[in-house]
Design a protein around this motif. Structure first.
Motif, PDB file in Angstrom:
ATOM      1  N   GLN A 223       0.810  -1.218   0.000  1.00  4.48           N
ATOM      2  CA  GLN A 223       0.000   0.000   0.000  1.00  4.48           C
ATOM      3  C   GLN A 223       0.846   1.273   0.000  1.00  4.48           C
ATOM      4  N   SER A 224       2.135   1.134   0.208  1.00 10.12           N
ATOM      5  CA  SER A 224       3.017   2.285   0.357  1.00 10.12           C
ATOM      6  C   SER A 224       3.502   2.801  -0.996  1.00 10.12           C
ATOM      7  N   GLU A 225       3.191   4.042  -1.308  1.00 10.85           N
ATOM      8  CA  GLU A 225       3.669   4.652  -2.548  1.00 10.85           C
ATOM      9  C   GLU A 225       5.190   4.801  -2.512  1.00 10.85           C
ATOM     10  N   SER A 226       5.730   5.064  -1.343  1.00 11.50           N
ATOM     11  CA  SER A 226       7.174   5.177  -1.189  1.00 11.50           C
ATOM     12  C   SER A 226       7.858   3.842  -1.520  1.00 11.50           C
ATOM     13  N   ALA A 227       7.276   2.743  -1.070  1.00  7.64           N
ATOM     14  CA  ALA A 227       7.832   1.420  -1.369  1.00  7.64           C
ATOM     15  C   ALA A 227       7.742   1.140  -2.867  1.00  7.64           C
ATOM     16  N   HIS A 228       6.632   1.516  -3.493  1.00  7.05           N
ATOM     17  CA  HIS A 228       6.481   1.324  -4.945  1.00  7.05           C
ATOM     18  C   HIS A 228       7.557   2.103  -5.695  1.00  7.05           C
ATOM     19  N   GLN A 229       7.741   3.363  -5.310  1.00  4.59           N
ATOM     20  CA  GLN A 229       8.718   4.207  -5.989  1.00  4.59           C
ATOM     21  C   GLN A 229      10.134   3.671  -5.793  1.00  4.59           C
ATOM     22  N   THR A 230      10.433   3.193  -4.593  1.00  2.70           N
ATOM     23  CA  THR A 230      11.744   2.613  -4.318  1.00  2.70           C
ATOM     24  C   THR A 230      11.963   1.365  -5.176  1.00  2.70           C
ATOM     25  N   ALA A 231      10.950   0.532  -5.286  1.00  3.38           N
ATOM     26  CA  ALA A 231      11.064  -0.679  -6.115  1.00  3.38           C
ATOM     27  C   ALA A 231      11.295  -0.319  -7.576  1.00  3.38           C
ATOM     28  N   ILE A 232      10.601   0.678  -8.056  1.00  3.81           N
ATOM     29  CA  ILE A 232      10.785   1.132  -9.443  1.00  3.81           C
ATOM     30  C   ILE A 232      12.210   1.624  -9.646  1.00  3.81           C
ATOM     31  N   ASN A 233      12.679   2.467  -8.738  1.00  2.00           N
ATOM     32  CA  ASN A 233      14.033   3.007  -8.849  1.00  2.00           C
ATOM     33  C   ASN A 233      15.095   1.911  -8.805  1.00  2.00           C
ATOM     34  N   GLN A 234      14.892   0.914  -7.958  1.00  2.00           N
ATOM     35  CA  GLN A 234      15.890  -0.140  -7.810  1.00  2.00           C
ATOM     36  C   GLN A 234      15.862  -1.146  -8.956  1.00  2.00           C
ATOM     37  N   THR A 235      14.772  -1.215  -9.706  1.00  2.00           N
ATOM     38  CA  THR A 235      14.678  -2.179 -10.810  1.00  2.00           C
ATOM     39  C   THR A 235      14.753  -1.516 -12.176  1.00  2.00           C
ATOM     40  N   LYS A 236      14.885  -0.215 -12.228  1.00  2.00           N
ATOM     41  CA  LYS A 236      14.937   0.497 -13.517  1.00  2.00           C
ATOM     42  C   LYS A 236      16.004  -0.070 -14.436  1.00  2.00           C
ATOM     43  N   GLY A 237      17.119  -0.514 -13.904  1.00  2.73           N
ATOM     44  CA  GLY A 237      18.194  -1.070 -14.712  1.00  2.73           C
ATOM     45  C   GLY A 237      17.789  -2.327 -15.463  1.00  2.73           C
ATOM     46  N   TRP A 238      16.764  -3.010 -15.003  1.00  6.72           N
ATOM     47  CA  TRP A 238      16.305  -4.239 -15.650  1.00  6.72           C
ATOM     48  C   TRP A 238      15.290  -3.953 -16.754  1.00  6.72           C
ATOM     49  N   TRP A 239      14.729  -2.761 -16.732  1.00 11.04           N
ATOM     50  CA  TRP A 239      13.687  -2.425 -17.696  1.00 11.04           C
ATOM     51  C   TRP A 239      14.292  -2.231 -19.079  1.00 11.04           C
ATOM     52  N   HIS A 240      13.524  -2.521 -20.098  1.00  8.77           N
ATOM     53  CA  HIS A 240      13.909  -2.238 -21.480  1.00  8.77           C
ATOM     54  C   HIS A 240      13.423  -0.832 -21.812  1.00  8.77           C
ATOM     55  N   THR A 241      13.843  -0.320 -22.940  1.00  9.48           N
ATOM     56  CA  THR A 241      13.423   1.029 -23.322  1.00  9.48           C
ATOM     57  C   THR A 241      11.922   1.087 -23.604  1.00  9.48           C
ATOM     58  N   ASP A 242      11.340  -0.058 -23.905  1.00  7.53           N
ATOM     59  CA  ASP A 242       9.903  -0.081 -24.199  1.00  7.53           C
ATOM     60  C   ASP A 242       9.071  -0.648 -23.047  1.00  7.53           C
ATOM     61  N   THR A 243       9.600  -0.569 -21.819  1.00  9.99           N
ATOM     62  CA  THR A 243       8.876  -1.047 -20.636  1.00  9.99           C
ATOM     63  C   THR A 243       8.105   0.108 -20.009  1.00  9.99           C
ATOM     64  N   GLN A 244       6.905  -0.194 -19.549  1.00  9.43           N
ATOM     65  CA  GLN A 244       6.093   0.833 -18.894  1.00  9.43           C
ATOM     66  C   GLN A 244       5.271   0.216 -17.766  1.00  9.43           C
ATOM     67  N   ARG A 245       4.920   1.060 -16.806  1.00 11.95           N
ATOM     68  CA  ARG A 245       4.006   0.613 -15.743  1.00 11.95           C
ATOM     69  C   ARG A 245       2.653   0.346 -16.383  1.00 11.95           C
ATOM     70  N   HIS A 246       2.004  -0.718 -15.919  1.00 11.15           N
ATOM     71  CA  HIS A 246       0.755  -1.088 -16.593  1.00 11.15           C
ATOM     72  C   HIS A 246      -0.459  -1.088 -15.669  1.00 11.15           C
ATOM     73  N   GLY A 247      -0.262  -1.173 -14.403  1.00 14.95           N
ATOM     74  CA  GLY A 247      -1.405  -1.205 -13.492  1.00 14.95           C
ATOM     75  C   GLY A 247      -1.117  -2.095 -12.299  1.00 14.95           C
ATOM     76  N   TYR A 248      -2.160  -2.714 -11.798  1.00 18.13           N
ATOM     77  CA  TYR A 248      -2.057  -3.543 -10.601  1.00 18.13           C
ATOM     78  C   TYR A 248      -2.657  -4.915 -10.873  1.00 18.13           C
ATOM     79  N   THR A 249      -2.119  -5.908 -10.189  1.00 17.23           N
ATOM     80  CA  THR A 249      -2.645  -7.259 -10.274  1.00 17.23           C
ATOM     81  C   THR A 249      -2.824  -7.792  -8.859  1.00 17.23           C
ATOM     82  N   LYS A 250      -3.808  -8.640  -8.680  1.00 16.69           N
ATOM     83  CA  LYS A 250      -4.052  -9.222  -7.356  1.00 16.69           C
ATOM     84  C   LYS A 250      -3.264 -10.512  -7.232  1.00 16.69           C
ATOM     85  N   ARG A 251      -2.579 -10.658  -6.120  1.00 13.44           N
ATOM     86  CA  ARG A 251      -1.794 -11.845  -5.830  1.00 13.44           C
ATOM     87  C   ARG A 251      -2.128 -12.353  -4.436  1.00 13.44           C
ATOM     88  N   GLU A 252      -2.118 -13.666  -4.283  1.00 13.21           N
ATOM     89  CA  GLU A 252      -2.358 -14.312  -3.000  1.00 13.21           C
ATOM     90  C   GLU A 252      -1.034 -14.912  -2.544  1.00 13.21           C
TER      91      GLU A 252
END
Length: 132
Positions: free
Chosen positions: A67-96
Motif C-alpha cells: 500500500q506504500s507509494e514510497s515502497a512502490h517508488q523505491t522498487a521502481i528506482n531499484q529495478t529500472k536497470g532491468w527495464w527495457h526502453t519499451d517497458t512501462q508501468r501497466h497497473g495492478y494485479t491481485k496476488r495471494e
C-alpha cells in the motif's frame, strides 16, 4: 495438512487470538496425569500458534508495503536497470501470498509490461506497402 488461515490485518486482534490459544495451554492442571506425550502435544500446539502469529505479522508487513507509494517508488528506482526502453508501468494485479503458519494475504501489486508499438508499426508499414 493444515488449513490455510486468511490474514487478519489487525495486529491487536492477531495477538489477542494468540494469547487466547496459548493461555489455555499454559495452565498446569492435573499434572499428575501428564506424560511426555502430553507435554509434546502442548509444545507442538504452542509452536503452531506462534507460527500463525508470525505469519499474521508478515502478512501485515507485506500489506503495508503493498500500500506504500514510497515502497512502490523505491522498487521502481531499484529495478529500472532491468527495464527495457519499451517497458512501462501497466497497473495492478491481485496476488495471494502464503506466509508461515499457512496464513494467506491478498495483495494488490503494481506490474510492468513491454509496449507493443513495434508490432503496430510493422502492421502499419505492411498496410502502407499493400495500399501503394
Amino acid at each position: 495438512m493444515e488449513n490455510n488461515i486468511y490474514a487478519n490485518l489487525n495486529f491487536a486482534d492477531s495477538l489477542s487470538d494468540f494469547k487466547e490459544d496459548v493461555t489455555k495451554l499454559l495452565e498446569l492442571k492435573n499434572i499428575e496425569e501428564w506424560s511426555g506425550r502430553i507435554v509434546k502435544e502442548k509444545e507442538e500446539t504452542i509452536r503452531q500458534a506462534a507460527l500463525v502469529l508470525a505469519g499474521q505479522c508478515i502478512a501485515i508487513l507485506l500489506h503495508k508495503l503493498s500500500q506504500s507509494e514510497s515502497a512502490h517508488q523505491t522498487a521502481i528506482n531499484q529495478t529500472k536497470g532491468w527495464w527495457h526502453t519499451d517497458t512501462q508501468r501497466h497497473g495492478y494485479t491481485k496476488r495471494e501470498i502464503l506466509t508461515v503458519g499457512n496464513v494467506i494475504v491478498n495483495l494488490k501489486l503494481p506490474y510492468v509490461v513491454q509496449k507493443r508499438e513495434k508490432k503496430r508499426r510493422k502492421n502499419l508499414l505492411m498496410l502502407d506497402s499493400v495500399l501503394c
